[in-house]
Write a protein that holds these residues in place. Sequence first.
Motif, short mmCIF file in Angstrom:
data_model
loop_
_atom_site.label_atom_id
_atom_site.label_comp_id
_atom_site.label_asym_id
_atom_site.label_seq_id
_atom_site.Cartn_x
_atom_site.Cartn_y
_atom_site.Cartn_z
N THR A 175 0.86 -1.18 0.00
CA THR A 175 0.00 0.00 0.00
C THR A 175 0.90 1.23 0.00
O THR A 175 1.63 1.46 0.97
CB THR A 175 -0.92 0.02 1.23
OG1 THR A 175 -1.71 -1.17 1.27
CG2 THR A 175 -1.85 1.23 1.17
N PHE A 176 0.87 1.99 -1.10
CA PHE A 176 1.72 3.18 -1.23
C PHE A 176 0.82 4.41 -1.40
O PHE A 176 -0.09 4.41 -2.22
CB PHE A 176 2.62 3.07 -2.46
CG PHE A 176 3.85 2.23 -2.28
CD1 PHE A 176 3.84 1.05 -1.56
CD2 PHE A 176 5.04 2.63 -2.87
CE1 PHE A 176 4.99 0.29 -1.41
CE2 PHE A 176 6.19 1.88 -2.73
CZ PHE A 176 6.17 0.70 -2.00
N ARG A 177 1.14 5.46 -0.63
CA ARG A 177 0.44 6.74 -0.76
C ARG A 177 1.45 7.87 -0.78
O ARG A 177 2.35 7.92 0.06
CB ARG A 177 -0.53 6.95 0.41
CG ARG A 177 -1.61 5.90 0.55
CD ARG A 177 -2.59 6.27 1.66
NE ARG A 177 -3.53 5.18 1.92
CZ ARG A 177 -3.35 4.24 2.84
NH1 ARG A 177 -2.26 4.27 3.60
NH2 ARG A 177 -4.23 3.28 3.01
N ASP A 178 1.31 8.76 -1.75
CA ASP A 178 2.17 9.94 -1.83
C ASP A 178 3.64 9.56 -1.85
O ASP A 178 4.46 10.10 -1.10
CB ASP A 178 1.87 10.90 -0.67
CG ASP A 178 0.42 11.35 -0.66
OD1 ASP A 178 0.00 11.96 -1.65
OD2 ASP A 178 -0.29 11.08 0.32
N VAL A 179 3.97 8.64 -2.72
CA VAL A 179 5.35 8.20 -2.89
C VAL A 179 5.87 8.69 -4.23
O VAL A 179 5.19 8.56 -5.26
CB VAL A 179 5.46 6.66 -2.80
CG1 VAL A 179 6.87 6.19 -3.15
CG2 VAL A 179 5.07 6.18 -1.41
N CYS A 180 7.06 9.25 -4.24
CA CYS A 180 7.72 9.72 -5.46
C CYS A 180 8.93 8.82 -5.71
O CYS A 180 9.86 8.77 -4.90
CB CYS A 180 8.15 11.17 -5.30
SG CYS A 180 8.91 11.88 -6.78
N PHE A 181 8.90 8.11 -6.83
CA PHE A 181 9.96 7.14 -7.13
C PHE A 181 10.65 7.49 -8.44
O PHE A 181 10.00 7.83 -9.44
CB PHE A 181 9.40 5.73 -7.22
CG PHE A 181 10.41 4.73 -7.75
CD1 PHE A 181 11.40 4.25 -6.92
CD2 PHE A 181 10.39 4.33 -9.07
CE1 PHE A 181 12.36 3.37 -7.40
CE2 PHE A 181 11.34 3.45 -9.57
CZ PHE A 181 12.33 2.96 -8.72
N THR A 182 11.98 7.35 -8.46
CA THR A 182 12.77 7.50 -9.67
C THR A 182 13.71 6.31 -9.79
O THR A 182 14.41 5.98 -8.83
CB THR A 182 13.59 8.80 -9.64
OG1 THR A 182 12.72 9.91 -9.44
CG2 THR A 182 14.36 8.99 -10.94
#
Length: 292
Positions: free
Chosen positions: A142-149
Motif C-alpha cells: 500500500t503506497f500513498r504519496d510516494v515519489c519514485f525515480t
Amino acid sequence: MKVIENKVFDMERALYGSSGLLVKDCSFDGPADGESALKEAENIEAQHCFFNLRYPFWHDRWLVISGSEMTELCRAALWYCDNVKVEDTKLHGIKALRECRNVHIRNCDIVSQEFGWSVRGICMENTKAVSEYFMMRSENLTFRDVCFTGKYSFQYIKNAVFENCVFDTKDAFWHGENITVKDSVIKGEYLAWYSEGLHLIKCKIIGTQPFCYCKNLKLTDCEMIDTDLAFEKSDVKASITTKIDSIKNPLSGWIRVPEAGEIILDDENAKGEIFITGQQTCGDSGHMCSCA
C-alpha cells in the motif's frame, strides 16, 4: 525499556540479541568496522541514530527506527525482520530492505539499489525513493504519496494499491498481479508488460509501448501522453481521455479514446474493439474501427 544514549559502537554484534532496548543519539561507526550490531533483537527503538556499518538489523522483531540515518556504507540494513516501522529516516545503503514482513515506512528518503525485495506486507507514505529493481517480488503493498525515480520497479509484485504517487521509471509492474493505481503519474517505457489484473484509475501515463501482453487490464478515465504502440496483444478494457499516438493489435476487449494518431491492425488474432469518440474517420491504413 533499557535506555542507551550518546554511545558509539563499532564492535562486531555490539548489541546482539538485545530485548526491550531504546537506543538514542548513538553512532554505529568506528575503526573496528563491526557488522550486525542489533542482529536477532526484539522490541528495539532506535531514535536519532547514525548507522555507518553493515547489516545492523537482521532477524529482528518489533523494531522502530525514527529520525535516523543509514549511510551508503550501511549495506543491507534490514533483512528478515518482522513488524518494522521506519519514520523520518534516510536509507541510503544498497539492498536496505529485504525478506521482511509487516513494514511501515513514512516520511523517509530512500536511495538504495535493489530495495524491498520479497517483502510481505508494506505500507509506504510520503516518501521519496531512488532505486533499481525496486520492490521486486513483494506482496501486499500500500503506497500513498510516494515519489519514485529509477528502473525496473515493482516487477513480479502481487496485491498492491498505489494512490497519489509519481513514478518516473522503466519496465514498471512487469508480471505484476492484482494491482490498483489511483490518481497517479507514471512516466517510462514499456509499462506493465505481462501484468495480470492491473487497474489504473484517473492516472496519467507517459511513454512508449505501454500495456503489452497484459491480461485483465483496465484503465478508467486515464490520460495517455506520448504513448505509441500501446496495448499490443493485451486483453483490455480502457477509457482514455486524451489522444493516443498509436494503438497496435489489442488482443481482446475494448478501448475508448477521443483520437488515435495511428491504429495498427496487422494481426488476424487482434480482436479488440477500438472506439474513436472524438472523430468520425479513423485513418488507420485500411483497417476498420468503431466510431461512437
